[in-house]
Design an enzyme around this catalytic site. Structure first.
Site, PDB file in Angstrom:
ATOM      1  N   HIS A 133      42.808  67.531  72.031  1.00  0.00           N
ATOM      2  CA  HIS A 133      44.191  67.994  72.156  1.00  0.00           C
ATOM      3  C   HIS A 133      45.016  67.603  70.938  1.00  0.00           C
ATOM      4  CE1 HIS A 133      44.285  63.941  74.105  1.00  0.00           C
ATOM      5  NE2 HIS A 133      45.438  63.814  73.460  1.00  0.00           N
ATOM      6  N   HIS A 166      50.108  62.863  67.687  1.00  0.00           N
ATOM      7  CA  HIS A 166      48.725  62.525  67.346  1.00  0.00           C
ATOM      8  C   HIS A 166      47.796  63.699  67.622  1.00  0.00           C
ATOM      9  CE1 HIS A 166      48.809  61.415  71.714  1.00  0.00           C
ATOM     10  NE2 HIS A 166      47.563  61.855  71.704  1.00  0.00           N
ATOM     11  N   GLU A 177      43.466  59.836  67.990  1.00  0.00           N
ATOM     12  CA  GLU A 177      42.975  59.286  69.252  1.00  0.00           C
ATOM     13  C   GLU A 177      41.526  59.735  69.447  1.00  0.00           C
ATOM     14  OE1 GLU A 177      44.970  61.058  72.611  1.00  0.00           O
ATOM     15  OE2 GLU A 177      44.349  59.481  73.984  1.00  0.00           O
TER      16      GLU A 177
HETATM   17 CO    CO Z   1      46.466  62.038  73.517  1.00  0.00          CO
END
Ligand code: CO
Length: 137
Positions: free
Chosen positions: A7, A78, A128
């Site tokens: 994502h 992020h 991440e």
């Molecule tokens: Co995230």
């Protein structure tokens, strides 16, 4: 090993308004919302082919997104890669000199395991890593 771009997360000052924008205005389908206590975020997910847009907002006015919003008033927060084995990937990258924001993965949305690489290790981009549980989220 990196499996996919899981994502892209966008920090938003007004979650309801942002859900309207990405859903109604841009025509994406809201897959769900989730409060992630460990990350102190309220999140909303919009799948797009191959990945998802994740809106992140402070949970009850606390958490790391507060500072981000104060400084920048919203923005790209992020990006996240899905990996097959998060601990193996952490130690591989640590061996290459990458720093992480925590020593251990923590529980993220949908009970996945997540960890963040320090943005100083990645030209200022917060990255991440997520390892999903086997129920396929
Ligand atoms: Co995230």
């Amino acid at each position: 090993m990196i499996l996919s771009l899981d994502h892209i997360a966008i920090a938003v000052p007004d979650l309801e308004k942002a859900i309207e924008r990405w859903g109604k205005d841009f025509g994406l389908t809201l897959a769900g919302t989730e409060d992630v206590e460990t990350a102190k975020t309220s999140t909303a997910f919009f799948p797009v082919p191959g990945t998802r847009i994740e809106l992140v907002h402070p949970l009850r006015g606390t958490g790391p997104i507060v500072k981000y919003l104060e400084k920048r008033g919203g923005g790209m927060h992020h990006l996240c890669f899905a990996v097959d084995d998060i601990r193996a990937e952490m130690s591989r990258l640590q061996g290459l000199g990458y720093r992480f924001l925590s020593e251990e993965p923590s529980i993220g949305a949908h009970e996945s395991l997540v960890v963040f690489i320090h943005p100083k290790s990645t030209d200022g981009v917060l990255v991440e890593l997520v390892q999903h549980t086997q129920d396929g989220h």
